[in-house]
Scaffold this motif. Structure first.
Motif, PDB file in Angstrom:
ATOM      1  N   ARG A   1     152.577  76.990  44.455  1.00  0.00           N
ATOM      2  CA  ARG A   1     152.388  78.333  43.903  1.00  0.00           C
ATOM      3  C   ARG A   1     151.415  78.357  42.728  1.00  0.00           C
ATOM      4  N   GLY A   2     150.931  77.171  42.355  1.00  0.00           N
ATOM      5  CA  GLY A   2     149.970  77.110  41.249  1.00  0.00           C
ATOM      6  C   GLY A   2     148.611  76.640  41.736  1.00  0.00           C
ATOM      7  N   ALA A   3     147.729  76.305  40.779  1.00  0.00           N
ATOM      8  CA  ALA A   3     146.367  75.895  41.132  1.00  0.00           C
ATOM      9  C   ALA A   3     146.309  74.441  41.589  1.00  0.00           C
ATOM     10  N   GLU A   4     147.310  73.616  41.207  1.00  0.00           N
ATOM     11  CA  GLU A   4     147.280  72.181  41.518  1.00  0.00           C
ATOM     12  C   GLU A   4     147.724  71.912  42.958  1.00  0.00           C
ATOM     13  N   GLN A   5     147.245  70.793  43.499  1.00  0.00           N
ATOM     14  CA  GLN A   5     147.679  70.362  44.832  1.00  0.00           C
ATOM     15  C   GLN A   5     149.184  70.088  44.816  1.00  0.00           C
ATOM     16  N   SER A   6     149.881  70.566  45.843  1.00  0.00           N
ATOM     17  CA  SER A   6     151.322  70.345  45.937  1.00  0.00           C
ATOM     18  C   SER A   6     151.662  69.509  47.164  1.00  0.00           C
TER      19      SER A   6
ATOM     20  N   ARG B   1     144.156  79.443  48.432  1.00  0.00           N
ATOM     21  CA  ARG B   1     145.445  78.729  48.318  1.00  0.00           C
ATOM     22  C   ARG B   1     145.339  77.365  49.002  1.00  0.00           C
ATOM     23  N   LYS B   2     145.736  76.331  48.274  1.00  0.00           N
ATOM     24  CA  LYS B   2     145.655  74.980  48.837  1.00  0.00           C
ATOM     25  C   LYS B   2     146.861  74.729  49.743  1.00  0.00           C
ATOM     26  N   PRO B   3     146.631  74.262  50.981  1.00  0.00           N
ATOM     27  CA  PRO B   3     147.776  73.956  51.844  1.00  0.00           C
ATOM     28  C   PRO B   3     148.601  72.823  51.234  1.00  0.00           C
ATOM     29  N   ILE B   4     149.910  72.882  51.437  1.00  0.00           N
ATOM     30  CA  ILE B   4     150.806  71.853  50.897  1.00  0.00           C
ATOM     31  C   ILE B   4     150.688  70.605  51.761  1.00  0.00           C
ATOM     32  N   ASP B   5     150.429  69.469  51.118  1.00  0.00           N
ATOM     33  CA  ASP B   5     150.301  68.188  51.816  1.00  0.00           C
ATOM     34  C   ASP B   5     151.714  67.694  52.156  1.00  0.00           C
ATOM     35  N   THR B   6     152.045  67.675  53.468  1.00  0.00           N
ATOM     36  CA  THR B   6     153.405  67.319  53.900  1.00  0.00           C
ATOM     37  C   THR B   6     153.407  65.941  54.544  1.00  0.00           C
ATOM     38  N   ARG B   7     154.307  65.079  54.056  1.00  0.00           N
ATOM     39  CA  ARG B   7     154.414  63.710  54.583  1.00  0.00           C
ATOM     40  C   ARG B   7     155.839  63.446  55.071  1.00  0.00           C
TER      41      ARG B   7
ATOM     42  N   VAL C   1     157.793  79.032  40.397  1.00  0.00           N
ATOM     43  CA  VAL C   1     157.569  77.996  39.376  1.00  0.00           C
ATOM     44  C   VAL C   1     156.223  77.339  39.702  1.00  0.00           C
ATOM     45  N   PRO C   2     155.116  77.908  39.224  1.00  0.00           N
ATOM     46  CA  PRO C   2     153.790  77.394  39.590  1.00  0.00           C
ATOM     47  C   PRO C   2     153.569  75.942  39.180  1.00  0.00           C
ATOM     48  N   ASN C   3     154.344  75.461  38.185  1.00  0.00           N
ATOM     49  CA  ASN C   3     154.153  74.095  37.695  1.00  0.00           C
ATOM     50  C   ASN C   3     154.813  73.048  38.596  1.00  0.00           C
ATOM     51  N   ALA C   4     155.678  73.478  39.545  1.00  0.00           N
ATOM     52  CA  ALA C   4     156.345  72.533  40.450  1.00  0.00           C
ATOM     53  C   ALA C   4     155.396  72.174  41.591  1.00  0.00           C
ATOM     54  N   THR C   5     155.127  70.862  41.727  1.00  0.00           N
ATOM     55  CA  THR C   5     154.160  70.427  42.747  1.00  0.00           C
ATOM     56  C   THR C   5     154.757  69.482  43.791  1.00  0.00           C
ATOM     57  N   VAL C   6     156.020  69.081  43.616  1.00  0.00           N
ATOM     58  CA  VAL C   6     156.623  68.130  44.557  1.00  0.00           C
ATOM     59  C   VAL C   6     157.943  68.684  45.081  1.00  0.00           C
TER      60      VAL C   6
END
Length: 681
Positions: free
Chosen positions: A570-575, A439-445, A542-547
């Motif tokens: 929740r998906g494969a892409e970086q969020s 699981r990729k950690p969520i990049d938080t800014r 919603v795995p497609n939600a990345t932001v």
């Protein structure tokens, strides 16, 4: 309670009827109440060398008056007194506001003790107190008590001293010698003496250690005695099939369980195999894999010939769980049913008949599960997801749909262990504290509001890649009192900014069907950007939600920010999670920094506990936390664990219920009503 001290405060020499009535304002009615009225902090008046005092620190120093004091008046009845003071080798200025009367009391060459804030840059002490040597008390640590009305600290201190001098010999210790000696604890009389009249910091520390342990042990004894009574009264049942069958189910999954999942599954399965009713809280961060634990428990229940029920807060979540459990169970011949408020009468009737006959093995639903017409054939296990979203009464009704079914509560809201074993003391607590690999950690800014255009450009880039975004606002519409962004205005702004994109709006004033319709469009990717209040906090996959963009992020606690952040990733892409905030307070700034440093929900919950305190963290009315006089769940975590283990051993032992040394604690439990099964407060 020392019965001999359960006497009116008028028996204390010097307290008359009028003062005794006034003491009732503070909740003090008896001599025992007065002795047990403990300070919430202390003022340190011990004299220190000025060289050891840090800039802006409050301290007490001793010095010699040098020159005449000068008073200047300004405004109505306002004054500023200043005088030079030689403290060791340093000449400093002492300033006292609105204490002009001191001019006649301070003379050159006089030795005085000054308490105040030290400004190292200006070489100035802003004085709270200026006293001559003769006025200084022998007691350098003075207690500060919670007060109401016209009460003054000095008066209450005097009454407590009088009560202690007259009655402390009657204080009986409820803690058995065995425990006091094991932990080297003061007696009750000694600890109250040190709390009210400390001789120094070490004295105070030992007194507090004893009182904290005493308070937490009593609380845990109540919890464990209550649990013991409930277990003896409720006949549980073995609600799980053979372990090897469940292990075969686990090994058939297309992934391997984490160590944490395996540990929790062992705890849940042990409960289900025991003759006692399971009452367990399962905590796991977003994405930690609580659902598969629930699935394995449901599988074990069905293998034993019972039905299982899973209650969730929203219809969309119920549909998603129904779909995923059907995919898991249908190939194994296990039938999954679904009950929700939006079903037609025909659909509902058909499902109810199949549930009542036992044809359906596992039922997933919203609060529709607890409605009057729902009858189970043989309910063995009840699982409630996001348990805090349902009231106590709703959870009770679902439990009573079967004959003492096992109960598993699940939550993705990380709660510090200290709070979990206090607020949910009558439950066992399991924690999945490890995320599945990959699981990729969520990049938080953290972005300031003046960077909004950059944030909108970033959302556009993600949407153009086919991704989706959440935008969260603290309010539904504009408020005169609060200068914060609101969902309706932000929705209008984003519709203008993203004219070629579908922007949805969701908030708490929409009806359940309207909310589900908007969320359904987002799930089906018909809406690319969803503007919402925090109603989206618990919800759907919603795995497609990345932001995830959160306006006025400083208005939320760490736990809530983390929950909102967990809607993406929740998906494969970086969020990504963007915190739009311009916090004015140090706490707000610290919150933003912590969010950008860690994705670990349990670490965040511990930091949130430090920042906000237990009452604020769980919500004062809903927290279920006991009121402690001395103990503090933020800093006394280790003592709580020790007290809990001791209470478990004591309640389970024959000695506690028969030996004379435990009589005071048994009598206390009886007086508290726990042995008559009164509800825990």
């Amino acid at each position: 309670m020392n019965e001999e001290l359960n006497i009116p405060t008028t028996t204390v020499n010097g307290i008359g009827k009028q003062k005794a009535e006034s003491l009732k304002e503070l909740g003090i009615e008896t001599v025992y109440d007065l002795l047990m009225y403990v300070p919430f902090r202390y003022e340190d008046f011990s004299v220190r060398p000025l060289e050891t005092v840090r800039h802006d620190e409050k301290a007490t120093v001793q010095g010699k008056i040098y020159g005449e004091p000068v008073v200047r008046y300004f405004g109505k009845k306002k004054s500023r007194l200043s005088v030079r003071l030689l403290v060791g080798p340093l000449m400093v200025t002492v300033v006292a506001f609105n204490q002009a009367y001191l001019r006649d009391r301070l003379t050159p060459g006089q030795d005085v003790v000054v308490t105040g804030k030290w400004d190292q840059h200006r070489m100035t002490i802003t004085a709270q107190y200026i006293k001559s040597d003769r006025e200084v008390s022998d007691q350098s640590y003075l207690p500060v008590y919670p007060l109401k009305g016209n009460w003054k600290q000095q008066t209450l201190r005097r009454y407590i001293r009088l009560a202690y001098e007259q009655f402390s010999h009657l204080l009986d210790d409820t803690l058995p010698n065995q425990l006091r000696e094991a932990y080297r604890l003061m007696s009750l009389s000694e600890s109250l003496r040190a709390l009210h009249f400390p001789e120094g910091e070490a004295d105070l520390k030992q007194a507090r250690r004893r009182m904290v342990y005493d308070e937490l042990l009593r609380f845990q004894l109540k919890v464990q005695a209550y649990r013991k009574q409930k277990r003896e009264e409720e006949e549980g049942k073995v609600s799980a099939g053979p372990r090897e069958e469940m292990d075969r189910f686990i090994s058939s999954l297309p992934f391997t369980l984490t160590n944490a999942q395996n540990r929790v599954l062992d705890e849940v399965y042990t409960d289900m195999k025991s003759p006692y009713r399971m009452n367990r809280l399962l905590q796991g961060d977003v994405g930690s894999g609580k659902t598969i634990i629930a699935a394995a428990a449901l599988y074990a229940t069905v293998m034993k010939g019972y039905q299982g029920a899973l209650m969730v807060p929203t219809e969309i979540l119920a549909e998603q769980h129904t779909t995923s459990l059907t995919e898991l169970f249908e190939p194994l011949g296990i039938r999954v049913g679904h009950l929700s408020g939006s079903q037609t009468k025909k659909q509902k009737r058909e499902q109810l008949e199949r549930v009542a006959s036992g044809e359906i093995n596992v039922v997933v639903g919203t609060h529709a599960l607890i409605q009057e017409g729902v009858h189970f054939h043989n309910l063995g296990l009840v699982i409630t997801d996001e348990q805090h979203r349902f009231g106590v009464e709703q959870r009770r009704i679902l439990r009573e749909k079967g004959e003492t079914p096992d109960v598993l509560f699940m939550t993705a809201t990380p709660i510090p262990r200290t709070l979990a074993i206090s607020a949910f003391g009558d439950m066992d607590v399991s924690v999945i504290d490890e995320l599945p690999p990959g699981r990729k950690p969520i990049d938080t800014r953290w972005a300031k509001p003046n960077m909004l255009d950059d944030v909108l450009r970033f959302i556009r880039r993600e949407v153009q890649k086919g991704r989706q975004a959440y935008v969260i606002c603290p309010l539904i519409e504009e408020s005169d009192k609060l200068d914060v962004q609101n969902a309706i205005d932000v929705h209008a702004q984003l519709q203008l900014a993203f004219q070629d994109t579908n922007v949805g709006l969701m908030h708490g004033r929409l009806g359940a069907e309207e909310k589900d319709a908007v969320m359904g469009e987002f799930v089906d990717q018909k809406v690319q950007i969803l503007v919402s209040t925090t109603v989206v906090e618990v919800g759907v996959n919603v795995p497609n939600a990345t932001v995830m963009v959160i306006y006025d992020a400083e208005r939320f606690g760490l736990a809530q920010l983390h929950q909102l952040r967990g809607r993406v990733g929740r998906g494969a892409e970086q969020s990504y999670c963007v915190l739009l905030a311009d916090p004015k307070s140090d706490v707000g700034k610290e919150r933003m920094q912590i969010m950008t440093e860690t994705n670990d929900g349990f670490e965040l919950s511990e930091r949130d506990l430090e920042l906000r305190g237990p009452g604020d963290l769980l919500g004062k009315k809903q927290s279920g936390l006991p009121e402690f006089s001395v103990a503090d769940l933020t800093r006394d975590q280790r003592t709580l664990e020790v007290a809990r283990q001791d209470a478990i051993k004591l309640i389970a032992s024959e000695a506690f219920w028969s030996r004379e040394e435990y009589v005071p604690l048994r009598e206390w439990l009886e007086a508290e009503g726990v042995l008559e099964q009164k509800a825990l407060d």
